[in-house]
Structures are given as structure tokens and as C-alpha cells.
Design an enzyme around this catalytic site. Structure first.
Site, PDB file in Angstrom:
ATOM      1  N   HIS A   7       0.847  -1.191   0.000  1.00  0.00           N
ATOM      2  CA  HIS A   7       0.000   0.000   0.000  1.00  0.00           C
ATOM      3  C   HIS A   7       0.876   1.232   0.000  1.00  0.00           C
ATOM      4  O   HIS A   7       1.921   1.245   0.639  1.00  0.00           O
ATOM      5  CB  HIS A   7      -0.929   0.008   1.228  1.00  0.00           C
ATOM      6  CG  HIS A   7      -2.100   0.904   1.025  1.00  0.00           C
ATOM      7  ND1 HIS A   7      -2.040   2.243   1.287  1.00  0.00           N
ATOM      8  CD2 HIS A   7      -3.343   0.647   0.545  1.00  0.00           C
ATOM      9  CE1 HIS A   7      -3.215   2.775   0.986  1.00  0.00           C
ATOM     10  NE2 HIS A   7      -4.019   1.835   0.532  1.00  0.00           N
ATOM     11  N   ASP A  41      -8.016  -5.193  -0.218  1.00  0.00           N
ATOM     12  CA  ASP A  41      -8.534  -6.014  -1.313  1.00  0.00           C
ATOM     13  C   ASP A  41      -8.206  -7.491  -1.180  1.00  0.00           C
ATOM     14  O   ASP A  41      -8.706  -8.303  -1.951  1.00  0.00           O
ATOM     15  CB  ASP A  41      -7.965  -5.507  -2.649  1.00  0.00           C
ATOM     16  CG  ASP A  41      -8.538  -4.160  -3.023  1.00  0.00           C
ATOM     17  OD1 ASP A  41      -9.697  -3.917  -2.652  1.00  0.00           O
ATOM     18  OD2 ASP A  41      -7.834  -3.366  -3.658  1.00  0.00           O
TER      19      ASP A  41
HETATM   20  N1  CMC Z   1       4.230  -7.564  -4.896  1.00  0.00           N
HETATM   21  C1  CMC Z   1       5.583  -7.549  -5.068  1.00  0.00           C
HETATM   22  N2  CMC Z   1       6.336  -6.468  -4.925  1.00  0.00           N
HETATM   23  C2  CMC Z   1       5.734  -5.323  -4.601  1.00  0.00           C
HETATM   24  C3  CMC Z   1       4.338  -5.251  -4.398  1.00  0.00           C
HETATM   25  C4  CMC Z   1       3.591  -6.433  -4.555  1.00  0.00           C
HETATM   26  N3  CMC Z   1       2.261  -6.434  -4.379  1.00  0.00           N
HETATM   27  N4  CMC Z   1       3.989  -3.983  -4.074  1.00  0.00           N
HETATM   28  C5  CMC Z   1       5.131  -3.286  -4.076  1.00  0.00           C
HETATM   29  N5  CMC Z   1       6.179  -4.080  -4.393  1.00  0.00           N
HETATM   30  C6  CMC Z   1       7.604  -3.676  -4.446  1.00  0.00           C
HETATM   31  C7  CMC Z   1       7.885  -2.938  -5.755  1.00  0.00           C
HETATM   32  O1  CMC Z   1       8.323  -3.803  -6.760  1.00  0.00           O
HETATM   33  C8  CMC Z   1       8.941  -1.969  -5.293  1.00  0.00           C
HETATM   34  O2  CMC Z   1      10.171  -2.655  -5.263  1.00  0.00           O
HETATM   35  P1  CMC Z   1      11.539  -1.880  -5.597  1.00  0.00           P
HETATM   36  O3  CMC Z   1      11.662  -0.805  -4.547  1.00  0.00           O
HETATM   37  O4  CMC Z   1      12.580  -2.957  -5.457  1.00  0.00           O
HETATM   38  O5  CMC Z   1      11.401  -1.329  -6.979  1.00  0.00           O
HETATM   39  C9  CMC Z   1       8.578  -1.629  -3.853  1.00  0.00           C
HETATM   40  O6  CMC Z   1       7.810  -2.752  -3.398  1.00  0.00           O
HETATM   41  C10 CMC Z   1       7.724  -0.375  -3.715  1.00  0.00           C
HETATM   42  O7  CMC Z   1       6.616  -0.482  -4.607  1.00  0.00           O
HETATM   43  P2  CMC Z   1       5.957   0.765  -5.323  1.00  0.00           P
HETATM   44  O8  CMC Z   1       5.120   0.302  -6.454  1.00  0.00           O
HETATM   45  O9  CMC Z   1       6.990   1.800  -5.604  1.00  0.00           O
HETATM   46  O10 CMC Z   1       5.059   1.296  -4.126  1.00  0.00           O
HETATM   47  P3  CMC Z   1       3.842   2.249  -4.289  1.00  0.00           P
HETATM   48  O11 CMC Z   1       3.627   2.874  -2.965  1.00  0.00           O
HETATM   49  O12 CMC Z   1       4.023   3.164  -5.445  1.00  0.00           O
HETATM   50  O13 CMC Z   1       2.650   1.258  -4.684  1.00  0.00           O
HETATM   51  C11 CMC Z   1       0.853  -0.264  -4.604  1.00  0.00           C
HETATM   52  C12 CMC Z   1       1.675   0.782  -3.833  1.00  0.00           C
HETATM   53  C13 CMC Z   1      -0.440  -0.550  -3.845  1.00  0.00           C
HETATM   54  C14 CMC Z   1       0.448   0.306  -5.989  1.00  0.00           C
HETATM   55  C15 CMC Z   1       1.703  -1.532  -4.771  1.00  0.00           C
HETATM   56  O14 CMC Z   1       2.046  -2.057  -3.508  1.00  0.00           O
HETATM   57  C16 CMC Z   1       0.999  -2.604  -5.622  1.00  0.00           C
HETATM   58  O15 CMC Z   1       1.116  -2.575  -6.842  1.00  0.00           O
HETATM   59  N6  CMC Z   1       0.263  -3.574  -4.971  1.00  0.00           N
HETATM   60  C17 CMC Z   1      -0.503  -4.550  -5.686  1.00  0.00           C
HETATM   61  C18 CMC Z   1      -1.813  -3.919  -6.171  1.00  0.00           C
HETATM   62  C19 CMC Z   1      -2.796  -3.744  -5.036  1.00  0.00           C
HETATM   63  O16 CMC Z   1      -3.030  -4.641  -4.233  1.00  0.00           O
HETATM   64  N7  CMC Z   1      -3.451  -2.556  -5.034  1.00  0.00           N
HETATM   65  C20 CMC Z   1      -4.499  -2.258  -4.059  1.00  0.00           C
HETATM   66  C21 CMC Z   1      -4.112  -1.176  -3.089  1.00  0.00           C
HETATM   67  S1  CMC Z   1      -5.277  -1.092  -1.722  1.00  0.00           S
HETATM   68  C22 CMC Z   1      -6.744  -0.554  -2.432  1.00  0.00           C
HETATM   69  C23 CMC Z   1      -6.733   0.879  -2.738  1.00  0.00           C
HETATM   70  O17 CMC Z   1      -6.777   1.698  -1.805  1.00  0.00           O
HETATM   71  O18 CMC Z   1      -6.666   1.204  -3.934  1.00  0.00           O
END
Ligand code: CMC
Length: 430
Positions: free
Chosen positions: A309, A366
Site C-alpha cells: 500500500h 482487497d
Molecule cells: N508484490 C511484489 N512487490 C511489490 C508489491 C507487490 N504487491 N507492491 C510493491 N512491491 C515492491 C515494488 O516492486 C517496489 O520494489 P523496488 O523498490 O525494489 O522497486 C517496492 O515494493 C515499492 O513499490 P511501489 O510500487 O513503488 O510502491 P507504491 O507505494 O508506489 O505502490 C501499490 C503501492 C499498492 C500500488 C503496490 O504495492 C501494488 O502494486 N500492490 C498490488 C496492487 C494492489 O493490491 N493494489 C491495491 C491497493 S489497496 C486498495 C486501494 O486503496 O486502492
């Protein structure tokens, strides 16, 4: 209290910028005048560290896993209140009294019907068209059926209250009809003898040949899920609603934009993706470790959906409540879903894995919601629609706050990195 400042030195010149402090001690540097003073803007792609507004709706502490609507804890609200009570709280700022809630409920009930001309729009959608696309289009259509009429500021409050109950009343009908349309079934009209959640279930599942029998535990679980999704401060869709609304377009168009934003797999669309991922793991023999390894592999685009998240870096308090609700509903309905076992195993493995621990990736809202929806009989492509139904009061409240604060049109700046001036060389096309 003495005003606090941050000092920033740019090209040897010092600038003082005011510090803003929120009611829960959150601190921000107000950079609004920085460009005028110094020529510099700030750069923060994805707004990871940018406060877009001062808001009094939702407080969230991602480090400690705290979520409160208007000061009330999500745990209390999920256990003791109803979705409409929470909607009123979020939109109007205070919990309703009994008469206020009764009147709100009544107003919503008398706006659940949809203009028959709007019903005809459903015939134009492909049967397999995704219901989030249908929802965005129908919300946008509301702006054509109910154009802005009132210029008299004295009537604006009444007009806004009407828009609020109209949206809350019609969205469940629009959602259930999207589903019925995709099934090729006749639609069910709303029935005022039911409460908000019951009415939605009736419109989703009643058949001309068979009345839908409401299960109080299912109604309760759905009520909880809607409450847990009701607002989440400046997330992607709420920010979209505020930004689109800041151009002073109709609230219906702003809500339609919010629905589109929510649809994406990194936002609300993740609940559908979670279930599809769990089903894929099951079909692939249930090898959870293989998928944990895939998620960690930098050369593989796969992510564990329902994990991680932007703001929660400890646990998502909504996920905790949903996990309990999930166990309760499945037990009550006598559903033994192997998908739930895979979900639990996946969670256990990921939480014990250094990659997920170091990156602070925990199950989010989710992760378990889809399993409940599935048990209730809601099809996978309707999961994000359920999120939208829950999030509607939040979008309305965010839009209302933005307008009441007279916020200016949203217009970020950029750092241009494209080609510098060059001459056009005609190729004879004109
Ligand atoms: N599985 C594997 N690796 C992950 C995941 C995951 N679900 N989420 C983040 N990472 C890794 C990502 O690869 C990155 O690694 P590195 O620093 O080595 O490049 C690091 O963690 C940080 O990720 P980010 O994408 O830069 O983090 P963010 O804050 O921009 O993204 C997120 C948050 C929710 C988009 C992301 O965690 C994600 O894609 N999760 C899966 C989709 C998901 O479940 N979304 C629902 C969110 S809750 C409902 C809502 O409020 O919308």
C-alpha cells in the site's frame, strides 16, 4: 503561537516557507509561494510526498495502521454503525441524530429509481462489457439527465443535498442493473421495504421466478465492507474527483472520473485481480511458494495482488476487519473455499519472507474482500463495482469539501525535459 517556518537556501539565497500543522500533528511545508519567490517548483512524481489539500474528513496513519472517519475509528464504525450512518458522517461531518438519519434514509429511498430513458442506455452496452465501464458511463449520463440548474446561492444547499441523495440512491440500482444486463436477465426495480444493503442484494439476485432470501449475516458482512471502503483520504480516485471537480464540472462527471480511476488494477481493480490470481495459483497446483518467488523476481512483472500500500507500512486496519468477517461469513454459509486456504497460505509465506518484510508489504483491503464477495455470489468483475458503491460517500465528501473551501482549479506544474526549440522542415504534406 509563534508561526513556524522552514528555511530553504537556493542559489545562496534563503527563503522562509510557512509550516502547516494538522490536528493530529502532521507537518507540512507550504510551498505555494516558492516559485514566485525563487523561480523553483517542487518535483514529486506520483505525489508521494505532496499534500494536495487540508482535509477534515479522514485521518490515516500508515505507520501505525490507524484509520478514522471524522475522528471515529474504523473498528468502531465497522462494528456498530450502518453504511448510511457512516455516509452521512463522512459527507456532513457529524453523525446523524435518529430523525436526521431517518430523513436521509427516506430521501435516498425515493431516489433509487432510474429514469426509463437511462435504462435504455444499458441495451447499447456489449453484454460482456466490464461493469466499471458501464458505471462510469451511467454516472456521466446523470449529468445529462440532471443538468445544473440553480444559480441562486440560497438554493445551492438544497440542490447539493438533492444531488447527494440522488447519487446514493441510484448507484446501487445502476450497479445491479449492469450485472443483470450482463446476465441477459430482466432488471429488478428497487423496493422501498428493504434497507440500503438489502435492496442492493434484492436487485442483484432476485429472479422473476424466485424471490431472493436475505441472510442477515450476508447483509451484515456487506454493510461492513461498504463502511470499510467509504473513504481513504487523498487516494488516486478521491484526488481524481477533486481535480476533475475543481474545474467546476458537474458532480456526476467528477464521480464518473472517480469510478474510472478506481477501475485500475493498482487501485480498486486489485480486488478482482486478487481473486483471479488466487484462482490461477489453484489451477497451477496451489504452489504458493512459486508465486512468492515470481513476485520477488525483478525480471518478472508479476506482483502479489492485494499486497502493499502507498501509505500503510505496518498493516492495513481494514484488512484485519475483513479477514475476520471473511471467516465468519464463510462459516455461516458453510462455504469451504479452497481459495481461502491458498490466500491464508500466501499471506503466511509472504509475511515471513524478507523481501515483503523489508519493503513493508502487507495484505491490503482487497486481499480478503473478494473471497467474501465470491461467497455471497457476486461475480468477479463486479468486485470493483462493490468498492465504488462503498467509496461513493467519500468521493462526494471530498468533492463537497473542495468546493466549500473554494479551492482553485487543480493545475500541477512540470519540469520540461523534451526537445528544445527546433525548426520545422516540411515534407510536402501540405
Ligand atoms: N508484490 C511484489 N512487490 C511489490 C508489491 C507487490 N504487491 N507492491 C510493491 N512491491 C515492491 C515494488 O516492486 C517496489 O520494489 P523496488 O523498490 O525494489 O522497486 C517496492 O515494493 C515499492 O513499490 P511501489 O510500487 O513503488 O510502491 P507504491 O507505494 O508506489 O505502490 C501499490 C503501492 C499498492 C500500488 C503496490 O504495492 C501494488 O502494486 N500492490 C498490488 C496492487 C494492489 O493490491 N493494489 C491495491 C491497493 S489497496 C486498495 C486501494 O486503496 O486502492
Amino acid at each position: 503561537m509563534a508561526e513556524k517556518f522552514a528555511e530553504i537556501i537556493l542559489d545562496g539565497v534563503s527563503y522562509k516557507l510557512p509550516i502547516v500543522e494538522g490536528s493530529e500533528g502532521e507537518k507540512a511545508i507550504d510551498i505555494a509561494k516558492l516559485r514566485d519567490m525563487s523561480g523553483y517548483i517542487t518535483l514529486d512524481t506520483g505525489y508521494k510526498n505532496t499534500g494536495a489539500t487540508k482535509s477534515a474528513i479522514t485521518f490515516l496513519d500508515g505507520e501505525q495502521g490507524i484509520l478514522r472517519y471524522r475522528g471515529y475509528s474504523i473498528e468502531d464504525l465497522a462494528e456498530k454503525s450502518t453504511f448510511l450512518e457512516v455516509a452521512y458522517l463522512i459527507i456532513y461531518g457529524e453523525l446523524p441524530t435518529k430523525p436526521e438519519l431517518e430523513s436521509f434514509n427516506h430521501q435516498i429511498k425515493i431516489h433509487t429509481m432510474i429514469n426509463e430513458d437511462m435504462r435504455k442506455i444499458y441495451d447499447g452496452f456489449p453484454v460482456k462489457g466490464h461493469p466499471m465501464g458501464v458505471m462510469a458511463a451511467m454516472a456521466s449520463a446523470l449529468a445529462t439527465f440532471y443538468p445544473e440548474l440553480i444559480d441562486d446561492p440560497k438554493k445551492q444547499k438544497a440542490e447539493l443535498d438533492l444531488k447527494i441523495v440522488r447519487l446514493l440512491g441510484k448507484m446501487p440500482t445502476m450497479a445491479a442493473w449492469a450485472y443483470k444486463n450482463s446476465m441477459g436477465h430482466p432488471v429488478n426495480y428497487p423496493q422501498n421495504r428493504f434497507n440500503y444493503v438489502e435492496n442492493f442484494l434484492h436487485m442483484m439476485f432476485a429472479l422473476p421466478v424466485e424471490e431472493y432470501v436475505l441472510d442477515p449475516d450476508v447483509v451484515d458482512a456487506l454493510e461492513k465492507l461498504l463502511i470499510l471502503h467509504a473513504d481513504h483520504e487523498q487516494n488516486c480516485s478521491a484526488s481524481t474527483v477533486r481535480l476533475v471537480g475543481s474545474s467546476q464540472v458537474s458532480i456526476y462527471s467528477a464521480i464518473s472520473a472517480g469510478i474510472s480511476s478506481l477501475w485500475g488494477p493498482l487501485h480498486g481493480g486489485a480486488n478482482q485481480e486478487v481473486l483471479e490470481m488466487l484462482e490461477e495459483i489453484q489451477k497451477d497446483g496451489g504452489n504458493v511458494d512459486k508465486y512468492v518467488a515470481k513476485a520477488k523476481d525483478k525480471n518478472d512483472n508479476f506482483r502479489l495482488m492485494g499486497f502493499g500500500h502507498r501509505v500503510y507500512k505496518n498493516f492495513d486496519p481494514r484488512a484485519k476487519i475483513i479477514k475476520e468477517a471473511c471467516d465468519k461469513v464463510l462459516n455461516k454459509l458453510g462455504v469451504h473455499d479452497p481459495i481461502l486456504e491458498i490466500a491464508k497460505k500466501l499471506e503466511e509465506r509472504a509475511l515471513a519472507d524478507d523481501y515483503f518484510v523489508e519493503k513493508k508489504l502487507y495484505p491490503n483491503v482487497d486481499f480478503y474482500s473478494g473471497i467474501i464477495y465470491k461467497a455471497i455470489g457476486i461475480p468477479t468483475d463486479m468486485f470493483t463495482v462493490m468498492f465504488a458503491l462503498g467509496r461513493l460517500p467519500g468521493w462526494i465528501a471530498q468533492w463537497k469539501e473542495m468546493r466549500e473551501n473554494n479551492e482553485p482549479i487543480g493545475r500541477p506544474r512540470q519540469v520540461y525535459v523534451g526537445a528544445t526549440k527546433r525548426d520545422f522542415v516540411p515534407i510536402g504534406a501540405r
